[in-house]
Design a protein around this motif. Structure first.
Motif, mmCIF file in Angstrom:
data_model
loop_
_atom_site.group_PDB
_atom_site.id
_atom_site.type_symbol
_atom_site.label_atom_id
_atom_site.label_comp_id
_atom_site.label_asym_id
_atom_site.label_seq_id
_atom_site.Cartn_x
_atom_site.Cartn_y
_atom_site.Cartn_z
ATOM 1 N N PHE A 41 -4.300 15.747 2.704
ATOM 2 C CA PHE A 41 -5.071 16.169 3.872
ATOM 3 C C PHE A 41 -6.273 15.257 4.102
ATOM 4 C CE2 PHE A 41 -2.895 19.877 2.121
ATOM 5 C CZ PHE A 41 -2.156 20.258 3.231
ATOM 6 N N GLU A 42 -6.863 14.764 3.012
ATOM 7 C CA GLU A 42 -7.980 13.832 3.137
ATOM 8 C C GLU A 42 -7.509 12.522 3.789
ATOM 9 O OE1 GLU A 42 -9.256 13.458 -0.865
ATOM 10 O OE2 GLU A 42 -10.195 15.447 -0.960
ATOM 11 N N GLY A 43 -6.382 12.015 3.324
ATOM 12 C CA GLY A 43 -5.846 10.778 3.889
ATOM 13 C C GLY A 43 -5.385 10.938 5.316
ATOM 14 N N LEU A 44 -4.764 12.091 5.616
ATOM 15 C CA LEU A 44 -4.292 12.359 6.973
ATOM 16 C C LEU A 44 -5.454 12.403 7.955
ATOM 17 C CD1 LEU A 44 -1.948 13.164 8.882
ATOM 18 C CD2 LEU A 44 -2.436 15.543 8.290
ATOM 19 N N ASP A 62 8.215 12.553 3.670
ATOM 20 C CA ASP A 62 7.523 11.357 3.188
ATOM 21 C C ASP A 62 6.270 11.165 4.036
ATOM 22 O OD1 ASP A 62 6.665 8.944 2.262
ATOM 23 O OD2 ASP A 62 8.338 7.772 3.066
ATOM 24 N N GLU A 63 5.121 11.411 3.455
ATOM 25 C CA GLU A 63 3.866 11.308 4.212
ATOM 26 C C GLU A 63 3.232 9.929 4.141
ATOM 27 O OE1 GLU A 63 4.224 13.752 1.845
ATOM 28 O OE2 GLU A 63 4.406 15.604 3.009
ATOM 29 N N THR A 116 -0.893 5.564 5.349
ATOM 30 C CA THR A 116 -1.115 4.115 5.319
ATOM 31 C C THR A 116 -1.413 3.531 6.701
ATOM 32 O OG1 THR A 116 1.303 3.807 5.346
ATOM 33 C CG2 THR A 116 0.208 3.714 3.216
ATOM 34 N N VAL A 117 -1.602 4.381 7.706
ATOM 35 C CA VAL A 117 -2.075 3.892 9.010
ATOM 36 C C VAL A 117 -3.386 3.129 8.828
ATOM 37 C CG1 VAL A 117 -3.120 4.647 11.184
ATOM 38 C CG2 VAL A 117 -0.916 5.557 10.488
ATOM 39 N N ALA A 163 0.832 -1.210 0.000
ATOM 40 C CA ALA A 163 0.000 0.000 0.000
ATOM 41 C C ALA A 163 0.859 1.250 0.000
ATOM 42 C CB ALA A 163 -0.917 -0.015 1.219
ATOM 43 N N ALA A 164 1.954 1.234 0.770
ATOM 44 C CA ALA A 164 2.854 2.389 0.829
ATOM 45 C C ALA A 164 3.572 2.587 -0.504
ATOM 46 C CB ALA A 164 3.865 2.206 1.947
#
Length: 469
Positions: A76-79, A323-324, A329-330, A55-56
């Protein structure tokens, strides 16, 4: 030229509708560990499941296809999705949770944002993680004033939870008595005597408390310690580096425990990509965190912060290009854990394996487990190594010998035996701290014991023999 869509190979994906392999060695297939490596040190750095790695990697390609689209919108949506998932897991509100690179970074964010006054106290412990203890010492050593004074609670294990709580309470009260002329009126919002008018005025005491100590790997009665500190008017910063993914709800419910600050690494036990940690600051205390580290574009100056707040969450969304993928991917890590059966199933297996495996390891080594009652043990048991025990410092080991032994164990385990369990010197003896994980079985502890036996025998015949010659 368009990049072709990545396709996961066997082991890099799973069917959520189908049952996972049973816990133990069959699950190792879903982790990227070498086939011949026996990992009993998951707690130090974690070990990524292969579906999370995929996934990463897939996300990394997606970012590079259109960096502006990702960094300006999709990130920002994923975070926010990851923050919401973690907040639910630890019993917090989403806007009380931000993600940072690691627990040390999070702890620095807390301690460096306090406005210190001459006479303030930081109370740590003799078992506080090295970088955390040094952060407190740095604040007391820096050339510019004011500087806090650093004190410590002495913990020499094994101890019961009752004994830990007694020592902690006594140290807080001793510190107050020793500084009786100091007015400790800057107390947390939930403590007796707090008032908005007196906020930030007078001196304060900040206690840095481990939820699970690193060495030894011991579960602390941290929720009871928070309660005592609150009653004593002491701020609490909980270093829970090993907690998330090892302690599960209801054991972690921050809305009930109500620490002043709490932080934990997601890349250790939660299967997130390195480096990723959660920093929890309840809304009542967010005024203290005036700046992210490093300071971001969304820093709010004090005169505006008094009116509109510090924008705690916004400040931590973007602190510079990095690197976000670990943060985003949490959600993939949590999904994989759900497929395995969820937090309770994972930790029930790991906890029982920790108890059974440490018993077998002690049997192979001919020694003992540190925590015979099981009160201190979640998934990281501690077992004594077959090396001499000294009753007084320096009786058996010189500082140079301790360093040589540590290096010999490290190199021998990793290079010769292809296994690892953390090793450390505590209370005059050498110990190993093992991490029981879903891909481990009791036979792994037995193999580690054989490795330690061989290496300790060699150490006695070389390093220790040279010292006594």
């Amino acid at each position: 030229m368009p990049i072709h869509k990545l396709t996961p190979v066997d082991g890099e994906a799973y069917d959520p509708s189908k049952k996972p392999p049973p816990f133990g060695h069959p699950l190792k297939y879903h982790f990227a560990l070498d086939d011949d490596y026996v990992n009993l040190n998951h707690g130090s750095y974690g070990s990524l499941p292969r579906p999370v790695i995929f996934a990463a990697t897939e996300l990394a390609y997606k970012i590079e296809r259109n960096p502006d689209l990702f960094h300006r919108i999709e990130y920002f949506e994923g975070l926010n999705k990851s923050r919401a998932s973690i907040a639910k897991l630890i019993g917090a509100e989403t806007d009380e949770v931000v993600l940072v690179p690691n627990a040390t970074h999070a702890l620095n964010t807390v301690l460096r944002n306090f406005e210190w006054r001459e006479g303030d106290l930081i109370i740590a412990a003799t078992t506080t993680y090295g970088a955390v203890a040094n952060t407190a010492l740095y604040l007391s050593d820096r050339s510019e004033q004011p500087r806090p004074t650093v004190l410590a609670v002495d913990y020499t294990f094994p101890l019961t939870h009752a004994q830990i709580l007694e020592r902690f309470t006594a140290r807080l009260r001793e510190a107050k008595q020793a500084h009786a002329s100091t007015s400790f009126t800057d107390v947390p919002p939930l403590s007796p005597g707090h008032s908005e008018e007196g906020r930030g005025k007078g001196n304060k005491i900040v206690a840095v408390i481990d939820s699970i100590t690193a060495n030894p790997g011991a579960l602390m009665p941290w929720k009871e310690m928070v309660r005592v500190a609150r009653e004593e008017g002491v701020w609490t910063a909980i270093d829970a580096a090993h907690s998330i993914g090892q302690e599960a709800k209801p054991d972690i419910n921050l809305s009930e425990a109500q620490p002043d600050f709490w932080l934990s690494n997601c890349h250790k036990w939660l299967y997130a990509k390195r480096g990723c940690a959660v920093l929890y600051v309840p809304k009542r205390n967010q005024y203290i965190i005036r700046s992210s580290i490093p300071t971001s574009h969304d820093y709010v100056r004090p005169e505006k912060a008094k009116v509109n707040g510090t924008d705690f969450v916004l400040q931590h969304e973007w602190t510079g290009t990095a690197d976000e993928t670990p943060y985003i991917t949490v959600s993939d890590a949590l999904a994989f854990r759900e497929w395995l059966g969820g937090e309770k199933a994972i930790n029930d297996y790991c906890h029982q394996l920790a108890l059974d495996g440490s018993k077998k390891l002690a049997e192979v080594l001919g020694t003992r487990v540190l925590d015979e009652s099981g009160e201190l043990t979640l998934n990281m048991p501690n077992v004594q190594l077959p090396l001499p025990v000294e009753k007084t410092p320096g009786e058996v080991y010189t500082p140079a010998q301790l360093r040589k032994i540590n290096a010999a164990l490290r190199d021998g385990l990793l290079k010769e035996w292809k296994t690892y369990g953390a090793h450390y010197f505590h209370a005059g003896a050498w110990w190993t701290r093992c991490s029981a994980q879903v891909y481990n079985e009791v036979s792994d502890f037995e193999y580690l014991g054989k490795a330690f036996n061989a290496l300790c025998k060699e150490i006695k015949e070389t390093i220790l023999a040279e010292g006594s010659a």
